[in-house]
Scaffold this motif. Structure first.
Motif, PDB file in Angstrom:
ATOM      1  N   ASN A  37     -31.375  30.468  10.905  1.00 35.38           N
ATOM      2  CA  ASN A  37     -30.137  30.764  10.180  1.00 35.38           C
ATOM      3  C   ASN A  37     -28.948  30.653  11.129  1.00 35.38           C
ATOM      4  O   ASN A  37     -28.913  31.328  12.150  1.00 35.38           O
ATOM      5  N   ARG A  93     -37.138  24.865   8.664  1.00 30.27           N
ATOM      6  CA  ARG A  93     -35.863  24.671   7.958  1.00 30.27           C
ATOM      7  C   ARG A  93     -34.727  25.271   8.769  1.00 30.27           C
ATOM      8  O   ARG A  93     -34.922  26.242   9.500  1.00 30.27           O
ATOM      9  N   CYS A  95     -30.666  26.651   8.127  1.00 32.66           N
ATOM     10  CA  CYS A  95     -29.692  26.974   7.086  1.00 32.66           C
ATOM     11  C   CYS A  95     -28.322  27.158   7.737  1.00 32.66           C
ATOM     12  O   CYS A  95     -28.180  27.927   8.690  1.00 32.66           O
ATOM     13  N   SER A 124     -30.752  23.556   4.551  1.00 36.57           N
ATOM     14  CA  SER A 124     -30.069  24.279   3.471  1.00 36.57           C
ATOM     15  C   SER A 124     -28.635  24.555   3.896  1.00 36.57           C
ATOM     16  O   SER A 124     -28.356  24.669   5.093  1.00 36.57           O
ATOM     17  N   LEU A 126     -25.731  27.445   2.957  1.00 33.25           N
ATOM     18  CA  LEU A 126     -25.279  28.615   2.197  1.00 33.25           C
ATOM     19  C   LEU A 126     -23.784  28.399   1.998  1.00 33.25           C
ATOM     20  O   LEU A 126     -22.985  28.609   2.912  1.00 33.25           O
ATOM     21  N   GLY A 150     -27.635  27.368  -1.159  1.00 35.39           N
ATOM     22  CA  GLY A 150     -27.682  28.766  -1.565  1.00 35.39           C
ATOM     23  C   GLY A 150     -26.265  29.220  -1.880  1.00 35.39           C
ATOM     24  O   GLY A 150     -25.295  28.722  -1.283  1.00 35.39           O
ATOM     25  N   HIS A 197     -28.127  34.288  -3.902  1.00 40.00           N
ATOM     26  CA  HIS A 197     -28.404  35.536  -3.188  1.00 40.00           C
ATOM     27  C   HIS A 197     -27.893  36.681  -4.050  1.00 40.00           C
ATOM     28  O   HIS A 197     -26.767  36.621  -4.552  1.00 40.00           O
ATOM     29  N   HIS A 224     -32.765  34.774  -4.345  1.00 39.08           N
ATOM     30  CA  HIS A 224     -33.152  35.233  -3.017  1.00 39.08           C
ATOM     31  C   HIS A 224     -32.578  36.642  -2.871  1.00 39.08           C
ATOM     32  O   HIS A 224     -31.365  36.831  -2.923  1.00 39.08           O
ATOM     33  N   GLY A 296     -36.736  33.131  -0.305  1.00 41.42           N
ATOM     34  CA  GLY A 296     -35.773  32.231   0.325  1.00 41.42           C
ATOM     35  C   GLY A 296     -36.211  30.791   0.191  1.00 41.42           C
ATOM     36  O   GLY A 296     -37.252  30.500  -0.407  1.00 41.42           O
ATOM     37  N   CYS A 297     -35.448  29.881   0.768  1.00 44.31           N
ATOM     38  CA  CYS A 297     -35.757  28.449   0.641  1.00 44.31           C
ATOM     39  C   CYS A 297     -37.090  28.125   1.314  1.00 44.31           C
ATOM     40  O   CYS A 297     -37.438  28.720   2.331  1.00 44.31           O
ATOM     41  N   CYS A 306     -37.386  30.683   4.936  1.00 44.17           N
ATOM     42  CA  CYS A 306     -36.308  31.586   5.338  1.00 44.17           C
ATOM     43  C   CYS A 306     -36.811  33.017   5.192  1.00 44.17           C
ATOM     44  O   CYS A 306     -36.523  33.690   4.214  1.00 44.17           O
ATOM     45  N   ARG A 308     -36.418  35.617   7.377  1.00 42.24           N
ATOM     46  CA  ARG A 308     -35.464  36.607   7.886  1.00 42.24           C
ATOM     47  C   ARG A 308     -36.113  37.914   8.371  1.00 42.24           C
ATOM     48  O   ARG A 308     -35.839  38.984   7.815  1.00 42.24           O
TER      49      ARG A 308
END
Ligand code: SF4
Length: 347
Positions: A37, A93, A95, A124, A126, A150, A197, A224, A296-297, A306, A308
């Motif tokens: 992220n 991935r 983001c 991705s 956001l 997102g 989100h 998400h 998440g994605c 994702c 987190r």
């Protein structure tokens, strides 16, 4: 001294910083990060004023001391992040989070292109709908190499959105425009290549939250889910976390809707808006544990990339979004949490 701003510099989550080896440390219970992220960074910070956010203009600390979804976001050069990400099989991935800043759109496109050209990661974005007026910007992101977007709606009702992110805080964001961009994103990226989100615990009822999840589903957007955590120094620093039983019921409802197992219309709520009937048998869903994992994605394996780890709670627990499949003892704990309000014990 040259200031470290995007696109040449970018912030990473603490989890990404550890995984890329910028800092030393391991995750509690050996959770493995699968999604990087990143967050654009400018000296002026974010122009939004969202009441619950660590990046908000209205927060007391300077931009450098800011946290975003609970943890500090250190800054590194994009060059070095890309170099370290190459060959890290664990990562599926990346983001890129835009923030509300006039340069964010252009810089996001630059960062997408760099990752597309130099890595094999899925990408991705956001996005910040407030900076996007039509489908052209979304098409440009897709063309640059992003496969998913997102949209942080965050607040589940128009009233809460307006009060916490819009006119109520002198902020630039508008509820209708955010949803309009959800629709446009589904047109450009495809149905279910879009995620919204939503943050549980900003003052909405469970019924309102489930309705927002269903709205996203109708438009072709998965949800998400995040659990509100009071950011120190933000105007909502004293607001309490949503009770665990509430969060668990919303996680189950999200899973049921996003997996196409049921819908808002088939659920029942009590006079306080609590879910009292999910419309399906939830016992097997609790046993598989997946509804309580981070949403998440997805990554190369189709599972959530994702994840987190500990972005939503202290590692000391209790874990709200599991970054791995819950173990049998976690499932037992989850069952107790789900039962707690029935027994009159609010955690
Ligand atoms: S779910 Fe994760 S990867 Fe997907 S848009 Fe949100 S923050 Fe980015």
């Amino acid at each position: 001294m040259e200031s470290k701003v995007s696109p040449q510099y970018i912030q990473t989550s603490l989890a990404a910083s550890l995984t890329l080896g910028f800092q030393q440390g391991a995750f509690h219970r050996n959770a493995k990060l699968k999604g990087l992220n990143l967050l654009l960074h400018y000296d002026e910070g974010c122009m939004g004023s969202c009441h619950f956010c660590g990046l908000s203009r209205s927060r007391r600390e300077s931009p450098k001391g800011k946290t975003f979804i609970r943890v500090a976001w250190p800054i590194y050069s994009l060059e070095e992040i890309i170099e370290r990400a190459i060959g890290k099989d664990q990562i599926h991935r990346v983001c890129i989070s835009m923030i509300t800043h006039p340069r964010a759109l252009e810089d996001t496109l630059y960062v997408i292109r760099r990752f597309k050209e130099e890595t094999a990661l899925y990408i991705s974005v956001l996005i910040t709908p407030t900076l996007i007026r039509n489908e052209d910007a979304l098409k440009a992101m897709k063309q640059a190499g992003a496969d998913r977007v997102g949209i942080a709606i965050d607040a589940a009702t128009p009233e809460l959105f307006d009060r916490l992110r819009g006119k109520g805080v002198g902020g630039p964001h508008r509820w209708d425009h955010y949803w309009d961009i959800v629709e446009k994103s589904a047109n450009v990226f495809g149905r279910f290549y879009v995620g919204i989100h939503l943050i549980v615990g900003l003052g909405e009822t469970e019924r309102e939250m489930v309705e927002a999840i269903q709205r996203g589903q109708k438009m072709g957007a998965y949800t998400h889910l995040f659990s509100f955590f009071p950011e120190k120094g933000s105007p909502m620093e004293d607001h309490s976390l949503p009770p665990l039983d509430q969060y668990r019921r919303i996680q189950l409802s999200r899973w049921i809707i996003n997996e196409g197992l049921g819908s808002f219309d088939r659920m029942k709520f009590d006079e306080n808006g609590r879910v009292i009937d999910f419309g399906v048998d939830i016992n097997p869903l609790i046993e598989i544990g997946e509804p309580f994992m981070t949403s998440g994605c997805p990554g190369r394996d189709g599972k959530v990339a994702c994840n987190r780890p500990y972005g939503n709670e202290r590692p000391s627990g209790p874990i709200r979004n599991f970054p791995f499949r819950p173990e049998p003892e976690d499932i037992e704990e989850i069952k107790r949490q789900l039962e707690s309000w029935k027994n009159g014990i609010l955690e």
